[in-house]
Scaffold this motif. Structure first.
Motif, PDB file in Angstrom:
ATOM      1  N   VAL A   3       0.848  -1.176   0.000  1.00 55.52           N
ATOM      2  CA  VAL A   3       0.000   0.000   0.000  1.00 55.52           C
ATOM      3  C   VAL A   3       0.885   1.227   0.000  1.00 55.52           C
ATOM      4  N   THR A   4       0.405   2.297  -0.612  1.00 55.23           N
ATOM      5  CA  THR A   4       1.166   3.529  -0.743  1.00 55.23           C
ATOM      6  C   THR A   4       0.826   4.471   0.401  1.00 55.23           C
ATOM      7  N   GLU A   5       1.853   5.087   0.982  1.00 52.53           N
ATOM      8  CA  GLU A   5       1.633   5.997   2.097  1.00 52.53           C
ATOM      9  C   GLU A   5       0.765   7.173   1.665  1.00 52.53           C
ATOM     10  N   GLN A   6      -0.258   7.440   2.469  1.00 46.52           N
ATOM     11  CA  GLN A   6      -1.165   8.534   2.145  1.00 46.52           C
ATOM     12  C   GLN A   6      -1.811   9.067   3.409  1.00 46.52           C
ATOM     13  N   VAL A   7      -1.940  10.394   3.469  1.00 46.45           N
ATOM     14  CA  VAL A   7      -2.681  11.064   4.527  1.00 46.45           C
ATOM     15  C   VAL A   7      -3.722  11.942   3.854  1.00 46.45           C
ATOM     16  N   GLN A   8      -4.996  11.640   4.091  1.00 44.47           N
ATOM     17  CA  GLN A   8      -6.089  12.386   3.474  1.00 44.47           C
ATOM     18  C   GLN A   8      -6.937  13.027   4.555  1.00 44.47           C
ATOM     19  N   VAL A   9      -6.934  14.351   4.603  1.00 48.87           N
ATOM     20  CA  VAL A   9      -7.790  15.079   5.536  1.00 48.87           C
ATOM     21  C   VAL A   9      -9.163  15.253   4.894  1.00 48.87           C
ATOM     22  N   VAL A  10     -10.209  14.820   5.603  1.00 50.53           N
ATOM     23  CA  VAL A  10     -11.579  14.875   5.081  1.00 50.53           C
ATOM     24  C   VAL A  10     -12.382  15.856   5.937  1.00 50.53           C
ATOM     25  N   PRO A  11     -12.691  17.048   5.427  1.00 52.43           N
ATOM     26  CA  PRO A  11     -13.488  18.002   6.212  1.00 52.43           C
ATOM     27  C   PRO A  11     -14.862  17.423   6.535  1.00 52.43           C
ATOM     28  N   GLY A  12     -15.348  17.752   7.722  1.00 48.87           N
ATOM     29  CA  GLY A  12     -16.657  17.243   8.119  1.00 48.87           C
ATOM     30  C   GLY A  12     -17.761  17.637   7.159  1.00 48.87           C
ATOM     31  N   ALA A  13     -17.638  18.818   6.548  1.00 56.15           N
ATOM     32  CA  ALA A  13     -18.664  19.288   5.621  1.00 56.15           C
ATOM     33  C   ALA A  13     -18.745  18.433   4.360  1.00 56.15           C
ATOM     34  N   ASP A  14     -17.696  17.649   4.071  1.00 58.46           N
ATOM     35  CA  ASP A  14     -17.686  16.812   2.867  1.00 58.46           C
ATOM     36  C   ASP A  14     -18.397  15.477   3.064  1.00 58.46           C
ATOM     37  N   LEU A  23     -34.036  12.587  12.566  1.00 58.42           N
ATOM     38  CA  LEU A  23     -32.642  12.140  12.489  1.00 58.42           C
ATOM     39  C   LEU A  23     -31.845  13.033  11.555  1.00 58.42           C
ATOM     40  N   ASP A  24     -30.664  13.439  12.019  1.00 58.32           N
ATOM     41  CA  ASP A  24     -29.690  14.142  11.176  1.00 58.32           C
ATOM     42  C   ASP A  24     -28.423  13.301  11.198  1.00 58.32           C
ATOM     43  N   SER A  25     -28.144  12.611  10.088  1.00 64.55           N
ATOM     44  CA  SER A  25     -27.039  11.658  10.012  1.00 64.55           C
ATOM     45  C   SER A  25     -25.983  12.179   9.054  1.00 64.55           C
ATOM     46  N   ARG A  26     -24.752  12.304   9.573  1.00 62.98           N
ATOM     47  CA  ARG A  26     -23.615  12.708   8.747  1.00 62.98           C
ATOM     48  C   ARG A  26     -22.707  11.483   8.600  1.00 62.98           C
ATOM     49  N   GLN A  27     -22.525  11.034   7.370  1.00 60.70           N
ATOM     50  CA  GLN A  27     -21.942   9.729   7.086  1.00 60.70           C
ATOM     51  C   GLN A  27     -20.591   9.871   6.381  1.00 60.70           C
ATOM     52  N   SER A  28     -19.536   9.374   7.056  1.00 60.53           N
ATOM     53  CA  SER A  28     -18.198   9.452   6.473  1.00 60.53           C
ATOM     54  C   SER A  28     -18.057   8.546   5.255  1.00 60.53           C
ATOM     55  N   PHE A  29     -18.844   7.469   5.225  1.00 58.95           N
ATOM     56  CA  PHE A  29     -18.917   6.571   4.076  1.00 58.95           C
ATOM     57  C   PHE A  29     -20.397   6.396   3.750  1.00 58.95           C
ATOM     58  N   PRO A  30     -20.778   6.345   2.468  1.00 62.23           N
ATOM     59  CA  PRO A  30     -22.211   6.256   2.150  1.00 62.23           C
ATOM     60  C   PRO A  30     -22.829   5.000   2.744  1.00 62.23           C
ATOM     61  N   GLY A 196      -5.543   3.616   8.966  1.00 64.60           N
ATOM     62  CA  GLY A 196      -5.972   4.311  10.167  1.00 64.60           C
ATOM     63  C   GLY A 196      -7.065   5.304   9.844  1.00 64.60           C
ATOM     64  N   HIS A 197      -7.859   5.623  10.856  1.00 64.83           N
ATOM     65  CA  HIS A 197      -8.923   6.621  10.696  1.00 64.83           C
ATOM     66  C   HIS A 197      -9.020   7.404  11.987  1.00 64.83           C
ATOM     67  N   VAL A 198      -8.812   8.721  11.886  1.00 68.21           N
ATOM     68  CA  VAL A 198      -8.855   9.622  13.031  1.00 68.21           C
ATOM     69  C   VAL A 198     -10.057  10.536  12.854  1.00 68.21           C
ATOM     70  N   PHE A 199     -10.940  10.575  13.850  1.00 66.22           N
ATOM     71  CA  PHE A 199     -12.144  11.408  13.778  1.00 66.22           C
ATOM     72  C   PHE A 199     -12.165  12.333  14.984  1.00 66.22           C
ATOM     73  N   LEU A 200     -12.336  13.627  14.726  1.00 66.49           N
ATOM     74  CA  LEU A 200     -12.420  14.596  15.816  1.00 66.49           C
ATOM     75  C   LEU A 200     -13.890  14.746  16.204  1.00 66.49           C
ATOM     76  N   THR A 212      -5.074  22.388  11.340  1.00 63.95           N
ATOM     77  CA  THR A 212      -6.113  22.343  12.367  1.00 63.95           C
ATOM     78  C   THR A 212      -7.299  21.495  11.929  1.00 63.95           C
ATOM     79  N   LEU A 213      -7.748  20.643  12.835  1.00 64.47           N
ATOM     80  CA  LEU A 213      -8.974  19.880  12.632  1.00 64.47           C
ATOM     81  C   LEU A 213     -10.076  20.496  13.476  1.00 64.47           C
ATOM     82  N   GLU A 214     -11.275  20.581  12.898  1.00 75.89           N
ATOM     83  CA  GLU A 214     -12.461  21.032  13.617  1.00 75.89           C
ATOM     84  C   GLU A 214     -13.387  19.847  13.853  1.00 75.89           C
ATOM     85  N   GLN A 215     -14.371  20.050  14.732  1.00 74.90           N
ATOM     86  CA  GLN A 215     -15.312  18.967  15.025  1.00 74.90           C
ATOM     87  C   GLN A 215     -15.917  18.423  13.727  1.00 74.90           C
ATOM     88  N   GLY A 216     -15.915  17.094  13.598  1.00 77.69           N
ATOM     89  CA  GLY A 216     -16.465  16.447  12.414  1.00 77.69           C
ATOM     90  C   GLY A 216     -15.441  16.133  11.337  1.00 77.69           C
TER      91      GLY A 216
END
Length: 248
Positions: A3-14, A23-30, A196-200, A212-216
């Motif tokens: 596997v190739t080294e990668q760091v991908q920051v995913v904004p909560g709004a995405d 219900l208000d569901s915010r889904q990191s994966f569909p 790995g998966h890091v969630f704030l 900087t990471l914000e909530q989500g």
């Protein structure tokens, strides 16, 4: 494992957002309407939903099969009932693991009644098991005391290296789930793993080398780790360490 080294920051709004009347569901994966979860997985993580549930509402009895389900409450309580006879109130600091195995029916609802104002804020995460068709099982673990130490706490793990640790056992030897509650200025190090998966979940934090990471917000890691995460404000981090992938 190549596997190739990668760091991908995913904004909560995405994240994908799915809403109905309660219900208000915010889904990191569909997740909603997706029946091939492996196609969108990161490592073993199939589902990572951050849900806000109105008082008195929730998911009525439904079925799962061959899935390891971790529930982590941020605010309010979850009332859980299942077909194996387990029931209870899941609150912040009390981790829940349900192994659906050959099949389980369960319901989960906001513990606050319709006339109360307490919303439920909860993160639910799914990974696949190593072995399908086993007997369903259930476990809870109170880690509130450990979270006060400003450290990364192993909450649920199937990895042999965590045997003997105060962690829930999960039915996948390639995965571990960690939580850290950090005071401002305190730091933890992200495990170095193939995935790995890091969630704030709360607050604001500085992710070493990436800002900087914000909530989500989340960070998806491939073939890397060892980065430092430092709380800017009081923060809560949910971190998955994985040595395999669910993608086919």
């Amino acid at each position: 494992m190549n596997v190739t080294e990668q760091v991908q920051v995913v904004p909560g709004a995405d994240r994908r957002r799915w809403r109905n009347e309660w219900l208000d569901s915010r889904q990191s994966f569909p997740a909603t309407g997706n029946f091939v979860l492996e196609d969108y997985a990161h490592g073993l993580l199939l589902v990572h939903n951050e849900d806000i549930v109105d008082p008195g509402e929730g998911f009525d009895t439904h079925q799962h099969r061959d899935t390891e389900i971790l529930t982590w409450v941020l605010e309010g309580t979850v009332v859980h009932q299942d077909s194996t006879g387990h029931s209870g109130m899941i609150r912040p600091g009390l981790a829940q693991r349900m192994s659906a195995g050959a099949g389980i029916l369960h319901s989960e609802r906001n513990g606050a009644g319709y006339r109360e104002k307490q919303r439920l804020h909860v993160v639910q995460m799914w990974i696949p098991p190593d072995t399908t068709g086993v007997a369903p099982s259930y476990q809870e673990l109170d880690i509130e005391g450990a979270l006060a130490r400003n450290e990364l706490v192993p909450v649920a793990s199937g990895m042999p290296r965590h045997r003997g640790a105060a962690a829930i056992g999960i039915g996948n030897r390639h995965a571990a789930f960690h939580v850290a509650r950090l005071d401002p200025g305190r730091t933890v190090t992200v495990p170095d793993a193939p995935y790995g998966h890091v969630f704030l979940a709360r607050g604001t934090a500085d992710y070493e080398g990436y800002g900087t990471l914000e909530q989500g917000d989340a960070v998806r890691l491939t073939a890397t780790g060892g980065h430092r995460v430092t709380a800017v404000t009081a923060a809560e981090l949910l971190i998955w360490e994985m040595t395999a992938t669910a993608r086919r």
